[in-house]
Design a protein around this motif. Structure first.
Motif, PDB file in Angstrom:
ATOM      1  N   TYR A 124       0.838  -1.201   0.000  1.00 12.47           N
ATOM      2  CA  TYR A 124       0.000   0.000   0.000  1.00 12.47           C
ATOM      3  C   TYR A 124       0.872   1.251   0.000  1.00 12.47           C
ATOM      4  O   TYR A 124       1.960   1.274   0.580  1.00 12.47           O
ATOM      5  N   LYS A 125       0.374   2.307  -0.639  1.00 11.79           N
ATOM      6  CA  LYS A 125       1.083   3.584  -0.607  1.00 11.79           C
ATOM      7  C   LYS A 125       1.187   4.072   0.831  1.00 11.79           C
ATOM      8  O   LYS A 125       0.188   4.242   1.522  1.00 11.79           O
ATOM      9  N   THR A 180      -8.171  -4.879  -9.648  1.00 16.51           N
ATOM     10  CA  THR A 180      -7.792  -5.307  -8.310  1.00 16.51           C
ATOM     11  C   THR A 180      -7.503  -6.805  -8.185  1.00 16.51           C
ATOM     12  O   THR A 180      -7.447  -7.329  -7.085  1.00 16.51           O
ATOM     13  N   GLN A 237      -1.278  -2.763  -6.437  1.00 17.73           N
ATOM     14  CA  GLN A 237      -0.871  -2.998  -5.052  1.00 17.73           C
ATOM     15  C   GLN A 237      -1.988  -3.685  -4.270  1.00 17.73           C
ATOM     16  O   GLN A 237      -1.747  -4.619  -3.496  1.00 17.73           O
ATOM     17  N   HIS A 238      -3.207  -3.270  -4.490  1.00 17.36           N
ATOM     18  CA  HIS A 238      -4.346  -3.937  -3.843  1.00 17.36           C
ATOM     19  C   HIS A 238      -4.448  -5.388  -4.297  1.00 17.36           C
ATOM     20  O   HIS A 238      -4.715  -6.294  -3.498  1.00 17.36           O
ATOM     21  N   ASP A 267      -2.876   1.414 -13.438  1.00 15.74           N
ATOM     22  CA  ASP A 267      -2.954   2.032 -12.111  1.00 15.74           C
ATOM     23  C   ASP A 267      -2.107   1.246 -11.110  1.00 15.74           C
ATOM     24  O   ASP A 267      -2.433   0.113 -10.754  1.00 15.74           O
ATOM     25  N   LYS A 268      -1.038   1.855 -10.662  1.00 17.49           N
ATOM     26  CA  LYS A 268      -0.142   1.199  -9.712  1.00 17.49           C
ATOM     27  C   LYS A 268      -0.859   0.857  -8.406  1.00 17.49           C
ATOM     28  O   LYS A 268      -0.593  -0.176  -7.780  1.00 17.49           O
ATOM     29  N   GLN A 269      -1.780   1.705  -7.985  1.00 17.28           N
ATOM     30  CA  GLN A 269      -2.447   1.489  -6.703  1.00 17.28           C
ATOM     31  C   GLN A 269      -3.344   0.254  -6.721  1.00 17.28           C
ATOM     32  O   GLN A 269      -3.363  -0.522  -5.769  1.00 17.28           O
ATOM     33  N   GLN A 316      -0.574   7.836   2.347  1.00 23.82           N
ATOM     34  CA  GLN A 316      -2.017   7.887   2.602  1.00 23.82           C
ATOM     35  C   GLN A 316      -2.456   6.774   3.556  1.00 23.82           C
ATOM     36  O   GLN A 316      -3.368   6.958   4.361  1.00 23.82           O
TER      37      GLN A 316
END
Length: 259
Positions: free
Chosen positions: A23-24, A107, A140-141, A135-137, A27
């Motif tokens: 996770y980033k 995801t 990550q999820h 989307d990198k985020q 945030q």
């Protein structure tokens, strides 16, 4: 003071099997600090004690990390066709060491669904899935592999029992399924396309693009497939010019590459 985040990540991993490194940090720390403060904690160690002793707060924390937008085995009838027709065809024609691409994977629900679907036919060690998204985020999820009950509602019961572990009110996908999937960043509209795939899945994504962009994407998918490879698209999509692109239609949402 909330100042030893590295130790907190290790404590959370030991407690939940969830790796916060995916996770980033900025945030995630801000949101966790807010929750911990809300529960009256002054530092991470205190919050870990709360998570260990208060089942309700532990569940709230897990749910906080859970992805709410993913969906496994979306459109079950199409996955039934995958299981009964497409996978046996690919194994019969291409062998067991198949190369698979889940494009715009979001995801992780679709590449993990693919891994489970193929696990009914070949050993997990033979399953190699490349999963990409811009989307990198969300990648990550996906690597975390934690989902809510609604997300996995369509997973066949036997596979759900075999490959998911309940954590609080959420579900963690097994490491053996995770090992089948390699996640990478990729922009369908800009980046070079990888090659030599037996199966490409890209569902409910190109509907947001222009007709010119769709044609470009489908042409690139065609080039990325081996001969007799299969493209699996979403129920919201159509390829009206599939013959011009070089595909033969297997069913409404499955297309085979023919030379």
């Amino acid at each position: 003071m909330f100042d030893d985040y590295e130790k907190f990540k290790k404590d959370v991993l030991a407690l939940t099997k969830i790796d916060l490194n995916y996770y980033k940090e900025k945030q995630m720390r801000r949101r966790i600090n807010t929750i911990a403060t809300k529960h009256g904690c002054q530092d991470y160690d205190e919050y870990v004690k709360v998570l260990k002793t208060d089942k309700e707060k532990f569940t709230q924390f897990i749910n906080f990390l859970t992805i709410n937008v993913s969906e496994f085995y979306r459109n079950p009838d199409q996955w039934k066709l995958m299981d009964e027709t497409v996978i046996p065809k690919l194994i019969r024609e291409q062998g067991r060491n198949l190369k698979i691409w889940s494009a715009a994977c979001s995801t992780g629900d679709e590449p993990y669904s693919l891994a489970m679907a193929f696990s009914k036919h070949i050993p997990l060690t033979n399953i190699r899935i490349t999963a990409t998204d811009i989307d990198k985020q969300v990648i990550q999820h996906a690597q975390v592999g934690l989902y809510n009950e609604k997300s996995i509602a369509n997973v066949p019961v036997d596979l759900k029992k075999k490959y998911f572990t309940k954590v609080g009110e959420s579900y963690q996908i097994s490491d053996e399924i995770k090992r089948c999937v390699t996640f990478k960043e990729h922009n369908l509209l800009k980046d070079p396309y990888p090659k030599d795939f037996d199966l490409i899945l890209c569902r409910n994504v190109v509907i947001y693009f222009t007709d010119e962009a769709k044609d470009m994407i489908y042409k690139n998918f065609y080039s990325s497939l081996k001969n007799h490879g299969v493209l699996f698209i979403g129920s919201t999509e159509q390829i009206t010019n599939y013959r011009e692109l070089g595909f033969e239609r297997m069913s409404s949402f499955y297309f085979e590459k023919k030379i």
